[in-house]
Design a protein around this motif. Structure first.
Motif, PDB file in Angstrom:
ATOM      1  N   HIS A 132       0.796  -1.230   0.000  1.00 13.24           N
ATOM      2  CA  HIS A 132       0.000   0.000   0.000  1.00 13.24           C
ATOM      3  C   HIS A 132       0.825   1.275   0.000  1.00 13.24           C
ATOM      4  O   HIS A 132       0.282   2.375   0.045  1.00 13.24           O
ATOM      5  N   LYS A 133       2.143   1.119  -0.054  1.00 12.53           N
ATOM      6  CA  LYS A 133       3.022   2.281  -0.165  1.00 12.53           C
ATOM      7  C   LYS A 133       4.017   2.013  -1.278  1.00 12.53           C
ATOM      8  O   LYS A 133       4.662   0.969  -1.300  1.00 12.53           O
ATOM      9  N   LEU A 134       4.111   2.967  -2.207  1.00 13.86           N
ATOM     10  CA  LEU A 134       5.026   2.835  -3.332  1.00 13.86           C
ATOM     11  C   LEU A 134       6.080   3.929  -3.281  1.00 13.86           C
ATOM     12  O   LEU A 134       5.803   5.052  -2.844  1.00 13.86           O
ATOM     13  N   LYS A 135       7.252   3.587  -3.769  1.00 15.61           N
ATOM     14  CA  LYS A 135       8.375   4.515  -3.799  1.00 15.61           C
ATOM     15  C   LYS A 135       9.027   4.413  -5.170  1.00 15.61           C
ATOM     16  O   LYS A 135       9.107   3.323  -5.743  1.00 15.61           O
ATOM     17  N   LEU A 136       9.490   5.533  -5.692  1.00 14.08           N
ATOM     18  CA  LEU A 136      10.238   5.530  -6.940  1.00 14.08           C
ATOM     19  C   LEU A 136      11.238   6.669  -6.935  1.00 14.08           C
ATOM     20  O   LEU A 136      11.087   7.639  -6.200  1.00 14.08           O
ATOM     21  N   ASN A 137      12.276   6.520  -7.726  1.00 15.68           N
ATOM     22  CA  ASN A 137      13.260   7.572  -7.922  1.00 15.68           C
ATOM     23  C   ASN A 137      13.016   8.146  -9.315  1.00 15.68           C
ATOM     24  O   ASN A 137      13.338   7.512 -10.313  1.00 15.68           O
ATOM     25  N   ALA A 138      12.425   9.344  -9.346  1.00 11.55           N
ATOM     26  CA  ALA A 138      12.022   9.960 -10.605  1.00 11.55           C
ATOM     27  C   ALA A 138      13.123  10.841 -11.163  1.00 11.55           C
ATOM     28  O   ALA A 138      13.699  11.659 -10.434  1.00 11.55           O
ATOM     29  N   GLN A 139      13.400  10.693 -12.443  1.00  7.44           N
ATOM     30  CA  GLN A 139      14.243  11.677 -13.101  1.00  7.44           C
ATOM     31  C   GLN A 139      13.519  13.018 -12.980  1.00  7.44           C
ATOM     32  O   GLN A 139      12.290  13.075 -13.093  1.00  7.44           O
ATOM     33  N   THR A 140      14.269  14.075 -12.736  1.00  2.00           N
ATOM     34  CA  THR A 140      13.616  15.350 -12.419  1.00  2.00           C
ATOM     35  C   THR A 140      12.684  15.825 -13.532  1.00  2.00           C
ATOM     36  O   THR A 140      11.641  16.413 -13.240  1.00  2.00           O
ATOM     37  N   HIS A 141      13.007  15.547 -14.786  1.00  5.61           N
ATOM     38  CA  HIS A 141      12.103  15.966 -15.870  1.00  5.61           C
ATOM     39  C   HIS A 141      10.770  15.224 -15.818  1.00  5.61           C
ATOM     40  O   HIS A 141       9.767  15.706 -16.358  1.00  5.61           O
ATOM     41  N   ALA A 142      10.733  14.053 -15.157  1.00  5.72           N
ATOM     42  CA  ALA A 142       9.510  13.240 -15.093  1.00  5.72           C
ATOM     43  C   ALA A 142       8.689  13.509 -13.831  1.00  5.72           C
ATOM     44  O   ALA A 142       7.608  12.941 -13.672  1.00  5.72           O
ATOM     45  N   ILE A 143       9.163  14.379 -12.958  1.00  3.67           N
ATOM     46  CA  ILE A 143       8.430  14.652 -11.716  1.00  3.67           C
ATOM     47  C   ILE A 143       6.995  15.110 -11.972  1.00  3.67           C
ATOM     48  O   ILE A 143       6.076  14.615 -11.315  1.00  3.67           O
ATOM     49  N   PRO A 144       6.737  16.014 -12.916  1.00  5.73           N
ATOM     50  CA  PRO A 144       5.335  16.401 -13.153  1.00  5.73           C
ATOM     51  C   PRO A 144       4.441  15.216 -13.546  1.00  5.73           C
ATOM     52  O   PRO A 144       3.280  15.150 -13.146  1.00  5.73           O
ATOM     53  N   PHE A 145       4.990  14.279 -14.312  1.00  4.44           N
ATOM     54  CA  PHE A 145       4.231  13.083 -14.689  1.00  4.44           C
ATOM     55  C   PHE A 145       3.824  12.300 -13.447  1.00  4.44           C
ATOM     56  O   PHE A 145       2.648  11.970 -13.258  1.00  4.44           O
ATOM     57  N   TYR A 146       4.796  11.995 -12.573  1.00  7.62           N
ATOM     58  CA  TYR A 146       4.501  11.212 -11.382  1.00  7.62           C
ATOM     59  C   TYR A 146       3.637  11.998 -10.394  1.00  7.62           C
ATOM     60  O   TYR A 146       2.751  11.420  -9.759  1.00  7.62           O
ATOM     61  N   ALA A 147       3.860  13.286 -10.283  1.00 13.14           N
ATOM     62  CA  ALA A 147       3.019  14.117  -9.401  1.00 13.14           C
ATOM     63  C   ALA A 147       1.568  14.064  -9.863  1.00 13.14           C
ATOM     64  O   ALA A 147       0.648  14.001  -9.035  1.00 13.14           O
ATOM     65  N   GLY A 148       1.360  14.041 -11.161  1.00 14.95           N
ATOM     66  CA  GLY A 148       0.012  13.935 -11.708  1.00 14.95           C
ATOM     67  C   GLY A 148      -0.663  12.612 -11.383  1.00 14.95           C
ATOM     68  O   GLY A 148      -1.896  12.505 -11.433  1.00 14.95           O
ATOM     69  N   LEU A 149       0.127  11.618 -11.014  1.00 12.05           N
ATOM     70  CA  LEU A 149      -0.411  10.316 -10.620  1.00 12.05           C
ATOM     71  C   LEU A 149      -0.529  10.180  -9.100  1.00 12.05           C
ATOM     72  O   LEU A 149      -0.862   9.120  -8.597  1.00 12.05           O
ATOM     73  N   GLY A 150      -0.219  11.279  -8.383  1.00 17.13           N
ATOM     74  CA  GLY A 150      -0.386  11.266  -6.932  1.00 17.13           C
ATOM     75  C   GLY A 150       0.870  11.025  -6.122  1.00 17.13           C
ATOM     76  O   GLY A 150       0.796  10.887  -4.901  1.00 17.13           O
ATOM     77  N   TYR A 151       2.025  10.974  -6.761  1.00 16.43           N
ATOM     78  CA  TYR A 151       3.279  10.804  -6.040  1.00 16.43           C
ATOM     79  C   TYR A 151       3.752  12.157  -5.511  1.00 16.43           C
ATOM     80  O   TYR A 151       3.512  13.190  -6.141  1.00 16.43           O
ATOM     81  N   ARG A 152       4.437  12.119  -4.355  1.00 16.89           N
ATOM     82  CA  ARG A 152       4.968  13.366  -3.799  1.00 16.89           C
ATOM     83  C   ARG A 152       6.451  13.205  -3.500  1.00 16.89           C
ATOM     84  O   ARG A 152       6.926  12.122  -3.145  1.00 16.89           O
ATOM     85  N   ILE A 153       7.167  14.293  -3.646  1.00 19.44           N
ATOM     86  CA  ILE A 153       8.616  14.308  -3.451  1.00 19.44           C
ATOM     87  C   ILE A 153       8.941  14.185  -1.967  1.00 19.44           C
ATOM     88  O   ILE A 153       8.345  14.881  -1.139  1.00 19.44           O
ATOM     89  N   VAL A 154       9.921  13.329  -1.647  1.00 24.18           N
ATOM     90  CA  VAL A 154      10.342  13.141  -0.253  1.00 24.18           C
ATOM     91  C   VAL A 154      11.859  13.216  -0.093  1.00 24.18           C
ATOM     92  O   VAL A 154      12.379  12.840   0.959  1.00 24.18           O
ATOM     93  N   SER A 155      12.569  13.702  -1.113  1.00 28.35           N
ATOM     94  CA  SER A 155      14.027  13.779  -0.998  1.00 28.35           C
ATOM     95  C   SER A 155      14.553  15.019  -1.703  1.00 28.35           C
ATOM     96  O   SER A 155      13.850  15.643  -2.510  1.00 28.35           O
TER      97      SER A 155
END
Length: 140
Positions: free
Chosen positions: A100-123
């Motif tokens: 129930h908890k997911l983690k990923l290391n996003a390339q900075t250019h892809a952050i808006p894509f993942y943010a749009g899916l509900g991911y939030r930056i933690v680092s």
């Protein structure tokens, strides 16, 4: 577009082919860093469109958290919903397996894509294979 959880060697080769195209050829990630020691422990996904592989990703459970890795789509298929299709399949797989908890290391250019899916930056930003990344998480 159809996402398959990899069940045979051909599907795995299809996923690796997409990953080589995107990460090694396009982004200049060293091959020895792209194909790593975690391949055998991961669940792999490949996205097909019109019979050919156009996207890939993998998933591992690490200390009770789902680690989403190697999400990629070939250049010609970007901005078509392909990335969202892969991510939905990975998230559904995680949920179906009690994660129930997911983690990923996003390339900075892809952050808006993942943010749009509900991911939030933690680092803070860090380099992985010479490419700037930030860690993101999502509760599902």
């Amino acid at each position: 577009m159809t996402v398959r959880i990899i069940e045979n060697q051909q599907e795995l080769e299809d996923a690796f082919s997409v990953r080589r195209t995107v990460f090694i050829d396009e982004q200049n990630v060293p091959a020895e860093e792209e194909i790593d020691q975690h391949e055998d422990a991961a669940t792999h996904f490949v996205l097909y469109h019109e019979g050919g592989p156009i996207g890939a990703g993998r998933f591992r459970e690490v200390d009770g958290v789902g680690k989403v890795e190697r999400i990629c789509v070939v250049k010609e298929a970007r901005k078509t919903g392909a990335g969202k299709t892969i991510m939905k399949a990975v998230e559904n797989f995680a949920r179906d397996n009690g994660i129930h908890k997911l983690k990923l290391n996003a390339q900075t250019h892809a952050i808006p894509f993942y943010a749009g899916l509900g991911y939030r930056i933690v680092s803070e930003e860090f380099l992985d294979a010479g490419i700037p990344h930030k860690t993101m998480i999502k509760e599902i």
